[in-house]
Design an enzyme around this catalytic site. Structure first.
Site, PDB file in Angstrom:
ATOM      1  N   ASN A  14      -6.466 -10.333   1.860  1.00 10.91           N
ATOM      2  CA  ASN A  14      -7.464 -10.868   2.782  1.00 10.91           C
ATOM      3  C   ASN A  14      -8.822 -11.003   2.093  1.00 10.91           C
ATOM      4  O   ASN A  14      -9.572 -11.953   2.358  1.00 10.91           O
ATOM      5  CB  ASN A  14      -7.575  -9.994   4.029  1.00 10.91           C
ATOM      6  CG  ASN A  14      -6.592 -10.398   5.104  1.00 10.91           C
ATOM      7  OD1 ASN A  14      -6.590 -11.524   5.565  1.00 10.91           O
ATOM      8  ND2 ASN A  14      -5.737  -9.464   5.502  1.00 10.91           N
ATOM      9  N   ILE A  89      -8.874   6.450   7.379  1.00 12.10           N
ATOM     10  CA  ILE A  89      -9.388   6.617   8.736  1.00 12.10           C
ATOM     11  C   ILE A  89     -10.835   7.065   8.620  1.00 12.10           C
ATOM     12  O   ILE A  89     -11.139   8.078   7.991  1.00 12.10           O
ATOM     13  CB  ILE A  89      -8.556   7.636   9.524  1.00 12.10           C
ATOM     14  CG1 ILE A  89      -7.123   7.116   9.699  1.00 12.10           C
ATOM     15  CG2 ILE A  89      -9.193   7.916  10.882  1.00 12.10           C
ATOM     16  CD1 ILE A  89      -6.185   8.096  10.357  1.00 12.10           C
ATOM     17  N   ASN A 104     -12.566  -5.350  11.134  1.00 14.63           N
ATOM     18  CA  ASN A 104     -11.242  -5.040  10.604  1.00 14.63           C
ATOM     19  C   ASN A 104     -10.273  -6.104  11.087  1.00 14.63           C
ATOM     20  O   ASN A 104     -10.485  -6.729  12.124  1.00 14.63           O
ATOM     21  CB  ASN A 104     -10.789  -3.662  11.096  1.00 14.63           C
ATOM     22  CG  ASN A 104      -9.426  -3.281  10.521  1.00 14.63           C
ATOM     23  OD1 ASN A 104      -9.206  -3.350   9.316  1.00 14.63           O
ATOM     24  ND2 ASN A 104      -8.497  -2.881  11.387  1.00 14.63           N
ATOM     25  N   HIS A 106      -6.182  -6.431  12.003  1.00 17.50           N
ATOM     26  CA  HIS A 106      -4.992  -5.615  12.264  1.00 17.50           C
ATOM     27  C   HIS A 106      -3.812  -6.543  12.496  1.00 17.50           C
ATOM     28  O   HIS A 106      -3.936  -7.536  13.226  1.00 17.50           O
ATOM     29  CB  HIS A 106      -5.219  -4.726  13.487  1.00 17.50           C
ATOM     30  CG  HIS A 106      -4.067  -3.819  13.777  1.00 17.50           C
ATOM     31  ND1 HIS A 106      -3.793  -2.695  13.030  1.00 17.50           N
ATOM     32  CD2 HIS A 106      -3.097  -3.881  14.723  1.00 17.50           C
ATOM     33  CE1 HIS A 106      -2.715  -2.099  13.511  1.00 17.50           C
ATOM     34  NE2 HIS A 106      -2.270  -2.800  14.533  1.00 17.50           N
ATOM     35  N   THR A 138     -14.673   0.728  15.780  1.00 16.41           N
ATOM     36  CA  THR A 138     -15.274   1.856  16.493  1.00 16.41           C
ATOM     37  C   THR A 138     -14.543   3.125  16.064  1.00 16.41           C
ATOM     38  O   THR A 138     -13.612   3.074  15.253  1.00 16.41           O
ATOM     39  CB  THR A 138     -15.172   1.667  18.010  1.00 16.41           C
ATOM     40  OG1 THR A 138     -13.783   1.587  18.380  1.00 16.41           O
ATOM     41  CG2 THR A 138     -15.902   0.409  18.466  1.00 16.41           C
ATOM     42  N   GLU A 140     -12.442   4.895  17.636  1.00 19.61           N
ATOM     43  CA  GLU A 140     -11.039   4.941  18.044  1.00 19.61           C
ATOM     44  C   GLU A 140     -10.246   3.931  17.227  1.00 19.61           C
ATOM     45  O   GLU A 140     -10.548   2.730  17.242  1.00 19.61           O
ATOM     46  CB  GLU A 140     -10.896   4.644  19.536  1.00 19.61           C
ATOM     47  CG  GLU A 140      -9.497   4.877  20.059  1.00 19.61           C
ATOM     48  CD  GLU A 140      -9.377   4.726  21.564  1.00 19.61           C
ATOM     49  OE1 GLU A 140      -8.277   4.928  22.097  1.00 19.61           O
ATOM     50  OE2 GLU A 140     -10.391   4.399  22.219  1.00 19.61           O
ATOM     51  N   LEU A 141      -9.239   4.395  16.537  1.00 18.36           N
ATOM     52  CA  LEU A 141      -8.482   3.571  15.604  1.00 18.36           C
ATOM     53  C   LEU A 141      -7.868   2.361  16.298  1.00 18.36           C
ATOM     54  O   LEU A 141      -7.164   2.495  17.302  1.00 18.36           O
ATOM     55  CB  LEU A 141      -7.380   4.411  14.953  1.00 18.36           C
ATOM     56  CG  LEU A 141      -6.528   3.723  13.886  1.00 18.36           C
ATOM     57  CD1 LEU A 141      -7.370   3.390  12.667  1.00 18.36           C
ATOM     58  CD2 LEU A 141      -5.342   4.610  13.505  1.00 18.36           C
ATOM     59  N   ASP A 142      -8.149   1.170  15.765  1.00 19.45           N
ATOM     60  CA  ASP A 142      -7.573  -0.093  16.234  1.00 19.45           C
ATOM     61  C   ASP A 142      -7.888  -0.386  17.700  1.00 19.45           C
ATOM     62  O   ASP A 142      -7.112  -1.064  18.382  1.00 19.45           O
ATOM     63  CB  ASP A 142      -6.046  -0.104  16.034  1.00 19.45           C
ATOM     64  CG  ASP A 142      -5.651   0.013  14.567  1.00 19.45           C
ATOM     65  OD1 ASP A 142      -6.437  -0.413  13.716  1.00 19.45           O
ATOM     66  OD2 ASP A 142      -4.551   0.534  14.301  1.00 19.45           O
TER      67      ASP A 142
END
Length: 211
Positions: A14, A89, A104, A106, A138, A140-142
């Site tokens: 990417n 993380i 990000n 995903h 943020t 909180e992951l994903d």
């Protein structure tokens, strides 16, 4: 002109797509990695981009690593941090520091299939569509606010590799587009949602099916 730092841990496909896109209004100041053997660092150097390695194994805690990484990123007066296969993380303090300034991508249509093994999980669940999501990061992951999505059909004969390849092609198209929106100040984050400004006149959370 927006200063951009890209974080990678491996090949950085990417990152390559972003560099090759030549996004107007975006200056890629550096590509940083937590691994010295990340193949993407070679590509970045070959394209005249400054690189750096902050090895997470050299730090006693996650917080100490993130602090060192933050200091290196901020050296470039960075407007936007781009995660491109950065396999760490991040701590809440780090994500707060870059709130609204870190993206990000995903490989699923969030909020479905957070975490790993997204393509096989989509196949196992019988999904008819899979895809990718660009979102602000943020703590909180994903789970950060969604900026844009691209979808592809899940075909009857798909396996994990074939579906992953089709989604990756959409990632390479979508990520530079979103970064271009950021560089042009077209993204508006309000009440937990991200929209495009009046030039677009609609939500930025677009789903673009591809065959």
């Amino acid at each position: 002109m927006k200063n951009i730092v890209i974080l990678i841990s491996g090949r950085g496909s990417n990152m390559e797509a972003i560099v090759r896109a030549g996004i107007p209004g975006a200056r890629i100041c550096a590509v940083l990695s937590n691994r010295a053997d990340a193949a993407g660092l070679v590509f970045a150097r070959e394209h005249g981009i400054e690189t750096g390695v902050i090895d997470h194994r050299q730090y006693p805690t996650r917080e100490a690593f993130d602090d060192a990484l933050r200091q290196e990123i901020d050296r470039y007066a960075t407007d936007l941090v781009v995660l491109a296969g950065f396999m760490r993380i991040l701590t809440p303090g780090f994500t707060r520091h870059y709130e609204g300034r870190m993206l990000n991508i995903h490989p699923s249509l969030l909020p479905a299939f957070t975490g790993l093994h997204t393509h096989q999980r989509a196949i196992d669940a019988g999904c008819k569509l899979a895809g990718c999501t660009v979102h602000f990061v943020t703590a909180e992951l994903d789970h950060g606010p969604i900026v844009a999505q691209a979808a592809v059909p899940v075909l009857a004969n798909d396996d994990e590799a074939s579906l992953a390849a089709r989604v990756l092609a959409e990632e390479h198209r979508l990520y530079p587009q979103v970064i271009g929106w950021f560089a042009a100040d077209r993204l508006v984050w309000h009440d937990g949602r991200v929209n495009l400004n009046q030039d677009a006149g609609a939500s930025a959370a677009l789903i673009s099916p591809r065959a």
